[in-house]
Design a protein around this motif. Structure first.
Motif, PDB file in Angstrom:
ATOM      1  N   GLY A   3     -45.210 -32.189 -18.923  1.00  0.00           N
ATOM      2  CA  GLY A   3     -46.174 -31.114 -19.075  1.00  0.00           C
ATOM      3  C   GLY A   3     -47.390 -31.249 -18.191  1.00  0.00           C
ATOM      4  N   THR A   4     -48.375 -32.029 -18.636  1.00  0.00           N
ATOM      5  CA  THR A   4     -49.621 -32.163 -17.893  1.00  0.00           C
ATOM      6  C   THR A   4     -49.387 -32.632 -16.467  1.00  0.00           C
ATOM      7  OG1 THR A   4     -50.685 -32.757 -19.983  1.00  0.00           O
ATOM      8  CG2 THR A   4     -51.927 -33.169 -17.990  1.00  0.00           C
ATOM      9  N   ALA A   5     -48.354 -33.424 -16.262  1.00  0.00           N
ATOM     10  CA  ALA A   5     -48.084 -33.984 -14.936  1.00  0.00           C
ATOM     11  C   ALA A   5     -47.524 -32.965 -13.950  1.00  0.00           C
ATOM     12  CB  ALA A   5     -47.111 -35.163 -15.053  1.00  0.00           C
ATOM     13  N   GLY A   6     -47.157 -31.758 -14.423  1.00  0.00           N
ATOM     14  CA  GLY A   6     -46.750 -30.754 -13.444  1.00  0.00           C
ATOM     15  C   GLY A   6     -45.582 -29.858 -13.785  1.00  0.00           C
ATOM     16  N   ILE A   7     -45.090 -29.905 -15.028  1.00  0.00           N
ATOM     17  CA  ILE A   7     -43.996 -29.034 -15.462  1.00  0.00           C
ATOM     18  C   ILE A   7     -42.822 -29.118 -14.486  1.00  0.00           C
ATOM     19  CG2 ILE A   7     -43.386 -26.726 -16.306  1.00  0.00           C
ATOM     20  CD1 ILE A   7     -46.286 -26.212 -16.929  1.00  0.00           C
ATOM     21  N   MET A   8     -42.282 -30.324 -14.380  1.00  0.00           N
ATOM     22  CA  MET A   8     -41.168 -30.582 -13.457  1.00  0.00           C
ATOM     23  C   MET A   8     -39.866 -30.568 -14.245  1.00  0.00           C
ATOM     24  SD  MET A   8     -43.953 -32.891 -12.692  1.00  0.00           S
ATOM     25  CE  MET A   8     -43.305 -34.483 -13.025  1.00  0.00           C
ATOM     26  N   THR A   9     -39.155 -29.456 -14.213  1.00  0.00           N
ATOM     27  CA  THR A   9     -37.878 -29.349 -14.917  1.00  0.00           C
ATOM     28  C   THR A   9     -36.871 -30.295 -14.275  1.00  0.00           C
ATOM     29  OG1 THR A   9     -38.329 -27.026 -15.413  1.00  0.00           O
ATOM     30  CG2 THR A   9     -36.053 -27.787 -15.644  1.00  0.00           C
ATOM     31  N   PRO A  10     -36.240 -31.179 -15.046  1.00  0.00           N
ATOM     32  CA  PRO A  10     -35.296 -32.125 -14.445  1.00  0.00           C
ATOM     33  C   PRO A  10     -34.072 -31.411 -13.884  1.00  0.00           C
ATOM     34  CG  PRO A  10     -35.200 -32.251 -16.843  1.00  0.00           C
ATOM     35  CD  PRO A  10     -36.368 -31.369 -16.497  1.00  0.00           C
ATOM     36  N   PRO A  11     -33.474 -31.954 -12.835  1.00  0.00           N
ATOM     37  CA  PRO A  11     -32.302 -31.304 -12.242  1.00  0.00           C
ATOM     38  C   PRO A  11     -31.101 -31.376 -13.182  1.00  0.00           C
ATOM     39  CG  PRO A  11     -32.668 -33.448 -11.236  1.00  0.00           C
ATOM     40  CD  PRO A  11     -33.853 -33.174 -12.112  1.00  0.00           C
ATOM     41  N   PRO A  12     -30.154 -30.460 -13.032  1.00  0.00           N
ATOM     42  CA  PRO A  12     -28.959 -30.474 -13.880  1.00  0.00           C
ATOM     43  C   PRO A  12     -28.277 -31.841 -13.863  1.00  0.00           C
ATOM     44  CG  PRO A  12     -29.020 -28.474 -12.571  1.00  0.00           C
ATOM     45  CD  PRO A  12     -30.128 -29.345 -12.059  1.00  0.00           C
ATOM     46  N   GLY A  13     -27.949 -32.334 -15.041  1.00  0.00           N
ATOM     47  CA  GLY A  13     -27.233 -33.594 -15.147  1.00  0.00           C
ATOM     48  C   GLY A  13     -28.107 -34.818 -15.334  1.00  0.00           C
ATOM     49  N   TYR A  14     -29.420 -34.695 -15.072  1.00  0.00           N
ATOM     50  CA  TYR A  14     -30.260 -35.894 -15.136  1.00  0.00           C
ATOM     51  C   TYR A  14     -30.398 -36.427 -16.561  1.00  0.00           C
ATOM     52  CZ  TYR A  14     -34.124 -39.150 -14.787  1.00  0.00           C
ATOM     53  OH  TYR A  14     -34.904 -40.284 -14.886  1.00  0.00           O
ATOM     54  N   LEU A  15     -30.785 -35.577 -17.490  1.00  0.00           N
ATOM     55  CA  LEU A  15     -30.986 -36.049 -18.869  1.00  0.00           C
ATOM     56  C   LEU A  15     -29.668 -36.532 -19.474  1.00  0.00           C
ATOM     57  CD1 LEU A  15     -33.564 -33.489 -20.284  1.00  0.00           C
ATOM     58  CD2 LEU A  15     -33.969 -35.820 -19.491  1.00  0.00           C
ATOM     59  N   ALA A  16     -28.569 -35.856 -19.156  1.00  0.00           N
ATOM     60  CA  ALA A  16     -27.263 -36.321 -19.620  1.00  0.00           C
ATOM     61  C   ALA A  16     -26.955 -37.693 -19.033  1.00  0.00           C
ATOM     62  CB  ALA A  16     -26.177 -35.325 -19.238  1.00  0.00           C
TER      63      ALA A  16
END
Length: 451
Positions: A222-235
């Motif tokens: 959030g505060t760091a820049g709202i960087m949505t992780p790329p597909p597959g990263y969290l998995a």
């Protein structure tokens, strides 16, 4: 509600504040806090009668706006029935809040430990992970924020950590994915995902897998820049955690409860963590509340072994009543769906259109009502509009941008070289467009500092 100017009352409020209130994250003699007279919906106003559209949602927590009548009424009703009670007892508001939250968390996160806010939620999640695994270390990313308490601030990956970083808290930082400013020299999202996961694997290998209790990530920082992780990263992180017996913690303090256009940001990625922290939007901050949603496996660790932690006000009845009312309002008024709609049809397209016309906008990132504009001096080199952690004269371009927003009735969220568009989840289309128009004017000032 129409603000009624009362400068004398405002001056008294301001004088008392300056005499006695010690403000967070501030050099006390250098700040000039605005005296706020009232707020309603997406707006607040000062004692001089100036009204501002709040594109910060407070500190990204008033997800249903200010003074929602149903939540105010629920707090009043609970105050008339039972204002407070110790956490060791079963209380209706507490039980119902836990049930409603557990219904919406992903997977089997069905046990809820209540705290007073997000930092305490992170503190307790890490304690649970360490006790569950018997391991000392925790990995967290640079470009992150997890709170201001002892463990949480050491987990944090931005400059707010520096003054309190004691280097002995068992925290190891690593680089998360961020294609626009990639530490891995990636050119595509797939490369960024693969290289970020390999970097995490390498970090784990050199730290020793058997020493690592948890990996904690903001699902969407959030505060760091709202960087949505790329597909597959969290998995991929989930798979790594499973392989090494590491507890996977998702920090949804800012991203949760509708902010991203889903109940939790994890819903966008189909990933279930072992622990999930929440606060802020759970009751729009009307009464302080946070918590940890706990998986069955972690909860089982403490089935016959006492959990060595607790808070006097854990599950405070007034806070929980506000949470029950907020969640019910969000469901009844389809606030989560509305946040997704506003992001897809107004904020996203509108911010991208601003980027086309303003050379100071390097990138637009976000989803729902959770957006960031990365402001730059040079689009080609991506040099930030102001240096990292700039202050004083070095931060003048961002200060001028913020002042222009306020002059045009918009209260902006500004952090380093970014401005975030994070209005309430139930912001109207007209209000969102009003905010975009004010940003348009202010960005013209930022453009003057581009090459």
């Amino acid at each position: 509600m129409t603000p009624h100017p009362d400068p004398r009352a405002g001056a008294a409020v301001k004088a008392a504040d300056r005499a006695h209130v010690f403000h967070s994250w501030s050099a006390q003699g250098l700040i000039d806090p605005l005296a706020v007279a009232g707020a309603e919906g997406s707006y607040f106003w000062d004692y001089d009668g100036n009204r501002y559209l709040d594109f910060t949602s407070g500190l990204v927590y008033t997800n249903i706006g200010y003074q929602h009548p149903k939540v105010v009424a629920a707090i009043q009703e609970q105050a008339g029935k039972l204002t407070t009670f110790a956490p060791a007892f079963a209380v209706e508001a507490r039980s119902e809040a836990a049930r409603l939250i557990a219904e919406r968390t992903p997977g089997d996160l069905d046990k809820i430990f209540f705290t007073n806010g997000g930092a305490e939620a992170v503190e307790n999640a890490i304690r649970m992970a360490r006790l569950h695994t018997g391991r000392p270390k925790v990995l967290s990313t640079y470009r992150s924020y997890h709170g201001g308490t002892a463990t949480a601030v050491n987990l944090t990956g931005d400059p707010r950590r520096w003054a309190s970083d004691n280097g002995t808290s068992g925290v190891v930082h690593f680089w998360g994915p961020f294609l626009y400013r990639s530490p891995f020299y990636s050119e595509t999202e797939q490369q960024e995902c693969e290289r970020a996961l390999q970097h995490l694997e390498d970090t784990i290998a050199f730290e020793g897998p058997a020493t690592i209790a948890a990996i904690i990530l903001e699902t969407i920082p959030g505060t760091a820049g709202i960087m949505t992780p790329p597909p597959g990263y969290l998995a991929g992180v989930r798979e790594i955690c499973d392989r090494y017996g590491i507890v996977f913690v998702l920090d949804e303090v800012m991203a949760g409860f509708g902010r991203t256009g889903a109940w939790f940001a994890a819903d966008h990625f189909g990933v279930v963590p072992d622990l999930l922290t929440f606060a802020k939007g759970v009751n729009s901050g009307y009464v302080p509340l946070g918590g940890v949603a706990i998986s069955g496996a972690v909860a089982a660790t403490f089935e016959n072994r006492p959990y060595p932690g607790g808070l006097t006000y854990s599950g405070h009845p007034l806070a929980c009543a506000a949470a029950v009312a907020t969640i019910n309002v969000m469901a009844q008024e389809k606030v989560v769906e509305h946040a997704a709609h506003i992001g897809e049809t107004v904020l996203g397209p509108g911010l991208r259109e601003l980027a086309e016309r303003h050379p100071s906008v390097g990138e637009v990132r976000g989803t729902g009502v959770f957006w960031a504009l990365d402001l730059v001096k040079d689009r080609e080199t991506r040099e930030p509009l102001v240096p990292y952690n700039a202050s004083g004269a070095a931060n003048a371009p961002m200060a001028a941008f913020a002042a222009a927003c306020k002059k045009n009735g918009l209260w902006p969220f500004v952090n380093m070289n970014r401005t975030h568009a994070v209005p309430p989840c139930n912001v109207t289309e007209a209000e969102a467009k009003e905010g975009l128009a004010a940003l348009d004017v202010a960005l013209s000032l930022a453009d003057e500092h581009t090459v």
